[in-house]
Design a protein around this motif. Structure first.
Motif, PDB file in Angstrom:
ATOM      1  N   THR A 113       0.836  -1.201   0.000  1.00  0.00           N
ATOM      2  CA  THR A 113       0.000   0.000   0.000  1.00  0.00           C
ATOM      3  C   THR A 113       0.873   1.256   0.000  1.00  0.00           C
ATOM      4  N   LEU A 114       1.936   1.277   0.814  1.00  0.00           N
ATOM      5  CA  LEU A 114       2.862   2.409   0.838  1.00  0.00           C
ATOM      6  C   LEU A 114       3.562   2.574  -0.518  1.00  0.00           C
ATOM      7  N   LEU A 115       4.004   1.468  -1.107  1.00  0.00           N
ATOM      8  CA  LEU A 115       4.654   1.528  -2.416  1.00  0.00           C
ATOM      9  C   LEU A 115       3.704   2.081  -3.485  1.00  0.00           C
ATOM     10  N   LEU A 116       2.457   1.671  -3.462  1.00  0.00           N
ATOM     11  CA  LEU A 116       1.476   2.168  -4.414  1.00  0.00           C
ATOM     12  C   LEU A 116       1.226   3.664  -4.206  1.00  0.00           C
ATOM     13  N   ALA A 117       1.190   4.095  -2.945  1.00  0.00           N
ATOM     14  CA  ALA A 117       0.998   5.520  -2.662  1.00  0.00           C
ATOM     15  C   ALA A 117       2.195   6.326  -3.185  1.00  0.00           C
ATOM     16  N   HIS A 118       3.411   5.829  -2.951  1.00  0.00           N
ATOM     17  CA  HIS A 118       4.606   6.513  -3.468  1.00  0.00           C
ATOM     18  C   HIS A 118       4.607   6.526  -4.996  1.00  0.00           C
ATOM     19  N   ALA A 119       4.212   5.426  -5.596  1.00  0.00           N
ATOM     20  CA  ALA A 119       4.155   5.364  -7.063  1.00  0.00           C
ATOM     21  C   ALA A 119       3.143   6.375  -7.601  1.00  0.00           C
ATOM     22  N   GLU A 120       2.027   6.526  -6.930  1.00  0.00           N
ATOM     23  CA  GLU A 120       1.019   7.503  -7.355  1.00  0.00           C
ATOM     24  C   GLU A 120       1.560   8.931  -7.221  1.00  0.00           C
ATOM     25  N   GLY A 121       2.294   9.189  -6.119  1.00  0.00           N
ATOM     26  CA  GLY A 121       2.910  10.507  -5.935  1.00  0.00           C
ATOM     27  C   GLY A 121       3.935  10.802  -7.019  1.00  0.00           C
ATOM     28  N   ILE A 122       4.755   9.816  -7.353  1.00  0.00           N
ATOM     29  CA  ILE A 122       5.748   9.989  -8.419  1.00  0.00           C
ATOM     30  C   ILE A 122       5.040  10.229  -9.746  1.00  0.00           C
ATOM     31  N   LYS A 123       3.957   9.508  -9.973  1.00  0.00           N
ATOM     32  CA  LYS A 123       3.194   9.678 -11.220  1.00  0.00           C
ATOM     33  C   LYS A 123       2.650  11.105 -11.312  1.00  0.00           C
ATOM     34  N   LYS A 124       2.159  11.656 -10.191  1.00  0.00           N
ATOM     35  CA  LYS A 124       1.653  13.028 -10.182  1.00  0.00           C
ATOM     36  C   LYS A 124       2.779  14.030 -10.443  1.00  0.00           C
ATOM     37  N   GLN A 125       3.971  13.756  -9.919  1.00  0.00           N
ATOM     38  CA  GLN A 125       5.112  14.648 -10.142  1.00  0.00           C
ATOM     39  C   GLN A 125       5.599  14.568 -11.587  1.00  0.00           C
ATOM     40  N   LEU A 126       5.500  13.411 -12.199  1.00  0.00           N
ATOM     41  CA  LEU A 126       5.974  13.232 -13.565  1.00  0.00           C
ATOM     42  C   LEU A 126       5.019  13.829 -14.600  1.00  0.00           C
ATOM     43  N   SER A 127       3.768  13.990 -14.242  1.00  0.00           N
ATOM     44  CA  SER A 127       2.790  14.514 -15.192  1.00  0.00           C
ATOM     45  C   SER A 127       3.156  15.913 -15.703  1.00  0.00           C
ATOM     46  N   PRO A 128       3.500  16.879 -14.820  1.00  0.00           N
ATOM     47  CA  PRO A 128       3.914  18.193 -15.356  1.00  0.00           C
ATOM     48  C   PRO A 128       5.202  18.117 -16.178  1.00  0.00           C
ATOM     49  N   ILE A 129       6.114  17.242 -15.778  1.00  0.00           N
ATOM     50  CA  ILE A 129       7.366  17.086 -16.524  1.00  0.00           C
ATOM     51  C   ILE A 129       7.062  16.550 -17.920  1.00  0.00           C
ATOM     52  N   GLN A 130       6.148  15.603 -18.000  1.00  0.00           N
ATOM     53  CA  GLN A 130       5.769  15.042 -19.295  1.00  0.00           C
ATOM     54  C   GLN A 130       5.101  16.119 -20.167  1.00  0.00           C
ATOM     55  N   THR A 131       4.259  16.939 -19.563  1.00  0.00           N
ATOM     56  CA  THR A 131       3.607  18.023 -20.302  1.00  0.00           C
ATOM     57  C   THR A 131       4.648  19.009 -20.822  1.00  0.00           C
ATOM     58  N   GLU A 132       5.595  19.382 -19.979  1.00  0.00           N
ATOM     59  CA  GLU A 132       6.649  20.309 -20.384  1.00  0.00           C
ATOM     60  C   GLU A 132       7.517  19.693 -21.486  1.00  0.00           C
ATOM     61  N   THR A 133       7.804  18.414 -21.365  1.00  0.00           N
ATOM     62  CA  THR A 133       8.591  17.731 -22.395  1.00  0.00           C
ATOM     63  C   THR A 133       7.859  17.744 -23.730  1.00  0.00           C
ATOM     64  N   THR A 134       6.567  17.543 -23.711  1.00  0.00           N
ATOM     65  CA  THR A 134       5.769  17.585 -24.944  1.00  0.00           C
ATOM     66  C   THR A 134       5.814  18.978 -25.559  1.00  0.00           C
ATOM     67  N   LYS A 135       5.675  20.008 -24.716  1.00  0.00           N
ATOM     68  CA  LYS A 135       5.742  21.388 -25.220  1.00  0.00           C
ATOM     69  C   LYS A 135       7.115  21.670 -25.837  1.00  0.00           C
ATOM     70  N   LEU A 136       8.172  21.244 -25.142  1.00  0.00           N
ATOM     71  CA  LEU A 136       9.520  21.479 -25.650  1.00  0.00           C
ATOM     72  C   LEU A 136       9.752  20.745 -26.969  1.00  0.00           C
TER      73      LEU A 136
END
Length: 133
Positions: free
Chosen positions: A35-58
């Motif tokens: 459960t903790l690992l899944l929560a951390h994975a979800e947090g990482i996924k949320k952090q990666l979403s803006p990076i992915q958006t910025e990468t697409t723009k770039l």
């Protein structure tokens, strides 16, 4: 019934109960860790979403820049090609004008009236040049 059979069944029952208890004891902490690992994975996924958006723009911006550079490169190449051909064209124009001048000069040298006309035009041109100076 056979006492050995009953004893074996009892031992088997106890072993099954112990196995179930051990599985529950082991799965409880593992479930918390998962459960903790899944929560951390979800947090990482949320952090990666803006990076992915910025990468697409770039990537889009880089693609636009590359297309613009290619367009400008082709434009410059066409100008360079035109300039390269300009020398040849000027040589041809020079040759034609030289030939025409030679023809006119031959006619003027053989015709006194044309010689006088050329002399008048030359004097007029020289007068204009001297006034400007």
């Amino acid at each position: 019934m056979n006492p050995w059979l009953i004893a074996a069944l009892v031992i088997l029952g106890i072993a099954v109960v112990l196995l179930i208890v051990c599985i529950i004891v082991v799965i409880g902490p593992i479930k918390k860790v998962v459960t903790l690992l899944l929560a951390h994975a979800e947090g990482i996924k949320k952090q990666l979403s803006p990076i992915q958006t910025e990468t697409t723009k770039l990537t889009t911006t880089v693609n636009h820049l590359m297309a613009d550079i290619e367009y400008k490169k082709e434009s410059v190449q066409s100008v360079i090609q035109s300039v390269k051909h300009t020398g040849k064209i000027l040589d041809q124009v020079s040759d034609v004008s030289h030939d025409a001048t030679v023809k006119v000069m031959k006619k003027a040298n053989n015709d006194p009236q044309r010689q006088a006309e050329v002399e008048r035009w030359t004097n007029t041109a020289m007068g204009i040049i001297q006034r400007k100076a």
